[in-house]
Design a protein around this motif. Structure first.
Motif, PDB file in Angstrom:
ATOM      1  N   ILE A  76       3.528 -28.101 -36.687  1.00 14.33           N
ATOM      2  CA  ILE A  76       5.004 -28.008 -36.747  1.00 14.33           C
ATOM      3  C   ILE A  76       5.519 -27.430 -35.424  1.00 14.33           C
ATOM      4  O   ILE A  76       6.497 -27.925 -34.851  1.00 14.33           O
ATOM      5  CB  ILE A  76       5.457 -27.120 -37.942  1.00 14.33           C
ATOM      6  CG1 ILE A  76       5.132 -27.807 -39.271  1.00 14.33           C
ATOM      7  CG2 ILE A  76       6.945 -26.820 -37.857  1.00 14.33           C
ATOM      8  CD1 ILE A  76       5.307 -26.917 -40.509  1.00 14.33           C
ATOM      9  N   ALA A  77       4.835 -26.384 -34.935  1.00  9.02           N
ATOM     10  CA  ALA A  77       5.268 -25.750 -33.677  1.00  9.02           C
ATOM     11  C   ALA A  77       5.267 -26.771 -32.542  1.00  9.02           C
ATOM     12  O   ALA A  77       6.207 -26.837 -31.742  1.00  9.02           O
ATOM     13  CB  ALA A  77       4.360 -24.565 -33.352  1.00  9.02           C
ATOM     14  N   ILE A  94       7.296 -20.460 -41.053  1.00  7.54           N
ATOM     15  CA  ILE A  94       6.987 -20.156 -42.458  1.00  7.54           C
ATOM     16  C   ILE A  94       7.095 -21.449 -43.267  1.00  7.54           C
ATOM     17  O   ILE A  94       8.085 -22.174 -43.158  1.00  7.54           O
ATOM     18  CB  ILE A  94       7.966 -19.100 -43.019  1.00  7.54           C
ATOM     19  CG1 ILE A  94       7.815 -17.790 -42.237  1.00  7.54           C
ATOM     20  CG2 ILE A  94       7.714 -18.865 -44.517  1.00  7.54           C
ATOM     21  CD1 ILE A  94       8.697 -16.666 -42.714  1.00  7.54           C
ATOM     22  N   VAL A  95       6.046 -21.719 -44.049  1.00 11.38           N
ATOM     23  CA  VAL A  95       6.001 -22.945 -44.860  1.00 11.38           C
ATOM     24  C   VAL A  95       6.278 -22.568 -46.315  1.00 11.38           C
ATOM     25  O   VAL A  95       5.746 -21.568 -46.809  1.00 11.38           O
ATOM     26  CB  VAL A  95       4.608 -23.611 -44.734  1.00 11.38           C
ATOM     27  CG1 VAL A  95       4.500 -24.832 -45.643  1.00 11.38           C
ATOM     28  CG2 VAL A  95       4.335 -24.005 -43.280  1.00 11.38           C
ATOM     29  N   LEU A 230      15.872 -24.495 -40.163  1.00 13.58           N
ATOM     30  CA  LEU A 230      15.284 -25.010 -41.406  1.00 13.58           C
ATOM     31  C   LEU A 230      15.094 -26.519 -41.316  1.00 13.58           C
ATOM     32  O   LEU A 230      16.023 -27.244 -40.934  1.00 13.58           O
ATOM     33  CB  LEU A 230      16.213 -24.695 -42.583  1.00 13.58           C
ATOM     34  CG  LEU A 230      15.798 -25.280 -43.937  1.00 13.58           C
ATOM     35  CD1 LEU A 230      14.510 -24.648 -44.440  1.00 13.58           C
ATOM     36  CD2 LEU A 230      16.906 -25.076 -44.969  1.00 13.58           C
ATOM     37  N   SER A 231      13.893 -26.971 -41.640  1.00 16.78           N
ATOM     38  CA  SER A 231      13.671 -28.416 -41.753  1.00 16.78           C
ATOM     39  C   SER A 231      12.559 -28.653 -42.777  1.00 16.78           C
ATOM     40  O   SER A 231      12.143 -27.724 -43.462  1.00 16.78           O
ATOM     41  CB  SER A 231      13.335 -29.026 -40.392  1.00 16.78           C
ATOM     42  OG  SER A 231      13.501 -30.429 -40.462  1.00 16.78           O
ATOM     43  N   GLY A 232      12.131 -29.891 -42.895  1.00 21.01           N
ATOM     44  CA  GLY A 232      11.123 -30.133 -43.925  1.00 21.01           C
ATOM     45  C   GLY A 232      10.707 -31.580 -43.994  1.00 21.01           C
ATOM     46  O   GLY A 232      11.023 -32.372 -43.112  1.00 21.01           O
ATOM     47  N   PHE A 233      10.016 -31.897 -45.060  1.00 20.06           N
ATOM     48  CA  PHE A 233       9.396 -33.217 -45.211  1.00 20.06           C
ATOM     49  C   PHE A 233      10.111 -34.081 -46.241  1.00 20.06           C
ATOM     50  O   PHE A 233       9.908 -35.296 -46.275  1.00 20.06           O
ATOM     51  CB  PHE A 233       7.923 -33.033 -45.620  1.00 20.06           C
ATOM     52  CG  PHE A 233       7.101 -32.362 -44.555  1.00 20.06           C
ATOM     53  CD1 PHE A 233       7.173 -30.989 -44.362  1.00 20.06           C
ATOM     54  CD2 PHE A 233       6.274 -33.104 -43.727  1.00 20.06           C
ATOM     55  CE1 PHE A 233       6.429 -30.350 -43.370  1.00 20.06           C
ATOM     56  CE2 PHE A 233       5.527 -32.486 -42.723  1.00 20.06           C
ATOM     57  CZ  PHE A 233       5.606 -31.103 -42.553  1.00 20.06           C
ATOM     58  N   SER A 234      10.949 -33.458 -47.096  1.00 22.86           N
ATOM     59  CA  SER A 234      11.528 -34.163 -48.247  1.00 22.86           C
ATOM     60  C   SER A 234      12.277 -35.428 -47.858  1.00 22.86           C
ATOM     61  O   SER A 234      12.076 -36.489 -48.443  1.00 22.86           O
ATOM     62  CB  SER A 234      12.499 -33.246 -48.990  1.00 22.86           C
ATOM     63  OG  SER A 234      11.818 -32.136 -49.499  1.00 22.86           O
ATOM     64  N   TRP A 242       7.123 -33.577 -53.563  1.00 24.01           N
ATOM     65  CA  TRP A 242       5.915 -32.870 -53.122  1.00 24.01           C
ATOM     66  C   TRP A 242       6.192 -31.381 -52.965  1.00 24.01           C
ATOM     67  O   TRP A 242       5.310 -30.565 -53.113  1.00 24.01           O
ATOM     68  CB  TRP A 242       5.447 -33.412 -51.768  1.00 24.01           C
ATOM     69  CG  TRP A 242       4.969 -34.812 -51.760  1.00 24.01           C
ATOM     70  CD1 TRP A 242       5.704 -35.935 -52.017  1.00 24.01           C
ATOM     71  CD2 TRP A 242       3.650 -35.251 -51.452  1.00 24.01           C
ATOM     72  NE1 TRP A 242       4.904 -37.043 -51.878  1.00 24.01           N
ATOM     73  CE2 TRP A 242       3.648 -36.657 -51.529  1.00 24.01           C
ATOM     74  CE3 TRP A 242       2.468 -34.593 -51.092  1.00 24.01           C
ATOM     75  CZ2 TRP A 242       2.511 -37.410 -51.276  1.00 24.01           C
ATOM     76  CZ3 TRP A 242       1.335 -35.340 -50.834  1.00 24.01           C
ATOM     77  CH2 TRP A 242       1.356 -36.740 -50.940  1.00 24.01           C
ATOM     78  N   ARG A 243       7.402 -31.058 -52.579  1.00 24.65           N
ATOM     79  CA  ARG A 243       7.874 -29.708 -52.271  1.00 24.65           C
ATOM     80  C   ARG A 243       7.160 -29.170 -51.028  1.00 24.65           C
ATOM     81  O   ARG A 243       6.129 -28.499 -51.107  1.00 24.65           O
ATOM     82  CB  ARG A 243       7.711 -28.725 -53.453  1.00 24.65           C
ATOM     83  CG  ARG A 243       8.208 -29.239 -54.790  1.00 24.65           C
ATOM     84  CD  ARG A 243       9.641 -29.783 -54.735  1.00 24.65           C
ATOM     85  NE  ARG A 243      10.624 -28.802 -54.302  1.00 24.65           N
ATOM     86  CZ  ARG A 243      11.580 -29.073 -53.396  1.00 24.65           C
ATOM     87  NH1 ARG A 243      11.695 -30.278 -52.842  1.00 24.65           N
ATOM     88  NH2 ARG A 243      12.439 -28.158 -53.067  1.00 24.65           N
ATOM     89  N   LEU A 244       7.724 -29.512 -49.870  1.00 25.58           N
ATOM     90  CA  LEU A 244       7.174 -29.014 -48.604  1.00 25.58           C
ATOM     91  C   LEU A 244       8.300 -28.889 -47.567  1.00 25.58           C
ATOM     92  O   LEU A 244       8.954 -29.878 -47.223  1.00 25.58           O
ATOM     93  CB  LEU A 244       6.075 -29.970 -48.101  1.00 25.58           C
ATOM     94  CG  LEU A 244       5.261 -29.486 -46.902  1.00 25.58           C
ATOM     95  CD1 LEU A 244       4.505 -28.189 -47.228  1.00 25.58           C
ATOM     96  CD2 LEU A 244       4.263 -30.556 -46.445  1.00 25.58           C
ATOM     97  N   GLY A 245       8.532 -27.677 -47.130  1.00 20.63           N
ATOM     98  CA  GLY A 245       9.556 -27.419 -46.119  1.00 20.63           C
ATOM     99  C   GLY A 245       9.098 -26.275 -45.227  1.00 20.63           C
ATOM    100  O   GLY A 245       8.072 -25.656 -45.482  1.00 20.63           O
ATOM    101  N   TYR A 246       9.873 -26.017 -44.180  1.00 22.78           N
ATOM    102  CA  TYR A 246       9.478 -24.933 -43.270  1.00 22.78           C
ATOM    103  C   TYR A 246      10.677 -24.408 -42.492  1.00 22.78           C
ATOM    104  O   TYR A 246      11.728 -25.053 -42.438  1.00 22.78           O
ATOM    105  CB  TYR A 246       8.403 -25.415 -42.283  1.00 22.78           C
ATOM    106  CG  TYR A 246       8.835 -26.561 -41.402  1.00 22.78           C
ATOM    107  CD1 TYR A 246       9.529 -26.344 -40.209  1.00 22.78           C
ATOM    108  CD2 TYR A 246       8.557 -27.877 -41.760  1.00 22.78           C
ATOM    109  CE1 TYR A 246       9.925 -27.398 -39.413  1.00 22.78           C
ATOM    110  CE2 TYR A 246       8.953 -28.936 -40.963  1.00 22.78           C
ATOM    111  CZ  TYR A 246       9.639 -28.692 -39.787  1.00 22.78           C
ATOM    112  OH  TYR A 246      10.042 -29.738 -39.013  1.00 22.78           O
TER     113      TYR A 246
END
Ligand SMILES: Cc1ncc(COP(=O)(O)O)c(C=O)c1O
Length: 388
Positions: A76-77, A94-95, A230-234, A242-246
């Motif tokens: 992600i970084a 932070i995930v 804030l971002s994520g995969f949704s 799936w519930r995945l964000g970071y």
């Protein structure tokens, strides 16, 4: 049973309530077109699904680091460094299970009675709900339809006081599809930089953009340590379930937010985090295809809505929501959404579900097939004719 008083201040996301109502009608045999729920209707790309299966077979099924596994945070970084043009340390990523918990944890960690949070309205409803829950004062600034659903920067500045602790931004924006411009972000950065203000920048729709390049406030000088990004995969990878964000966090917030995770969900499922790595390093053509399809749907729904007497709709620049102005129908947004669900079998959301400045609009998610969108337009048009 007497609940804690603070529960009366906690709102909700009506999309899930309307979905339940629409499903109850379907159970009675009605054919409902779903324009209420905000999720891509595409399948998660197969290489991501395969990565999750492989991780399950390798027993990535145990507790893991509350902050997120290091290989995912490192990836992600790398992605954020490329897209935001600044140094991003994996120690500050932070995930979480979805992007949403970051709102909950950050606001709980930061705000309390006496603080103020300034945000554009309408806005994804969880922000106002959480600000109220924290005991802080919610200070909405109206988004102006004539400005492409951006705020007037003078008006925004006029709401900043010595008590302002948090500014919340969301671009591309839910529910309007508006996109903030470079100058808007620069002006907010100028306000936050010299004050004790944290900017919460919700960029979960960063990949669903129909023109230009995504710009993030964190890239502006002095904002790296003051922004919760804030971002994520949704949305990008059609991974809502799936519930995945970071998030990339200011240094002082990392430990408190990880502590909140340890106090609640413990960690994010590790096999899902391994699938997230594949999403980032694997082929991105499915994202481009999805955005091109959304563009066609956007044009279809916006043109269709503009044909309906009493309705007018701007062309959104991002996300997958149309936000038509329905003031000339003479109906309040809640009443109209209810009428369309019961009378036209089309599930939509009232603009007022996104805050008081959302009144006079409906939100239609065009994450649905073109055929269904056309069906919805025909039904809405017929129902509004009948209502006259
Ligand atoms: C603006 C915005 N932020 C965050 C979220 C939540 O994303 P997730 O499903 O990853 O928790 C949504 C979902 O609709 C959203 O619209």
């Amino acid at each position: 049973m007497k609940l804690a008083c603070k529960m009366s201040r906690l709102g909700t996301e009506t999309a899930f309530q309307v979905l339940a109502k629409a499903q109850a009608l379907e159970a009675k045999g009605k054919d409902i077109v779903h324009l209420e729920i905000g999720e891509p209707d595409f399948d998660t790309p197969s290489h991501i699904r395969e990565a999750a299966k492989a991780a399950l077979d390798k027993s990535a099924t145990h507790y893991c680091n509350s902050q997120g596994i290091l290989p995912l945070r490192t990836q992600i970084a790398k992605e954020l460094e490329k897209s935001r043009g600044i140094l991003i340390e994996p120690e500050r990523i932070i995930v979480t299970p979805g992007a949403k918990p970051i709102m909950f944890y950050s606001i709980l960690a930061l705000l309390q009675r006496g603080d103020e949070a300034v945000f554009p309205s309408p806005l994804y409803p969880i922000y106002e709900s959480m600000v109220n829950f924290s005991g802080a004062k919610a200070v909405p600034v109206p988004l102006r339809e004539e400005l492409g659903f951006r705020f007037d920067i003078k008006e925004f500045k006029s709401k900043i006081t010595s008590r302002t602790k948090l500014v919340i931004l969301n671009s591309p924006h839910n529910p309007t599809g508006g996109v903030l411009e470079y100058d808007d972000l620069r002006a907010i950065a100028d306000i936050a930089r010299d004050r004790n203000i944290v900017v919460f920048s919700d960029e979960v729709y960063e990949s669903i953009l129909y023109e230009g390049k995504h710009v993030s406030i964190i890239s502006f000088p002095g904002m790296k340590d003051k922004t919760i990004l804030l971002s994520g995969f949704s949305k990008t990878y059609a991974m809502t379930g799936w519930r995945l964000g970071y998030a990339y966090m200011p240094p002082e917030l990392v430990e408190p937010v990880v502590r909140l995770i340890a106090n609640s969900v413990s960690c994010t499922a590790p096999f899902i985090q391994y699938a997230g790595i594949q999403a980032l390093i694997g082929p991105q053509d499915s994202v481009q295809k999805m955005v091109e399809e959304f563009r066609k749907r956007r044009d279809l729904i916006v043109d269709g809505l503009n044909e309906i007497p009493g309705v007018s709709c701007r062309k959104p620049k991002g996300a997958f929501y149309a936000f038509p102005n329905i003031k000339k129908t003479g109906m309040k947004s809640k009443a109209l959404a209810e009428y369309l669900l019961k009378g036209a079998n089309v599930a939509t959301l009232a603009g007022s579900d996104f805050g008081k400045y959302g009144e006079g609009y409906l939100r239609l998610s065009y994450a649905n097939s073109r055929q269904n969108l056309q069906k919805a337009i025909d039904r809405i048009s017929a129902a509004l004719k009948k209502a006259k």
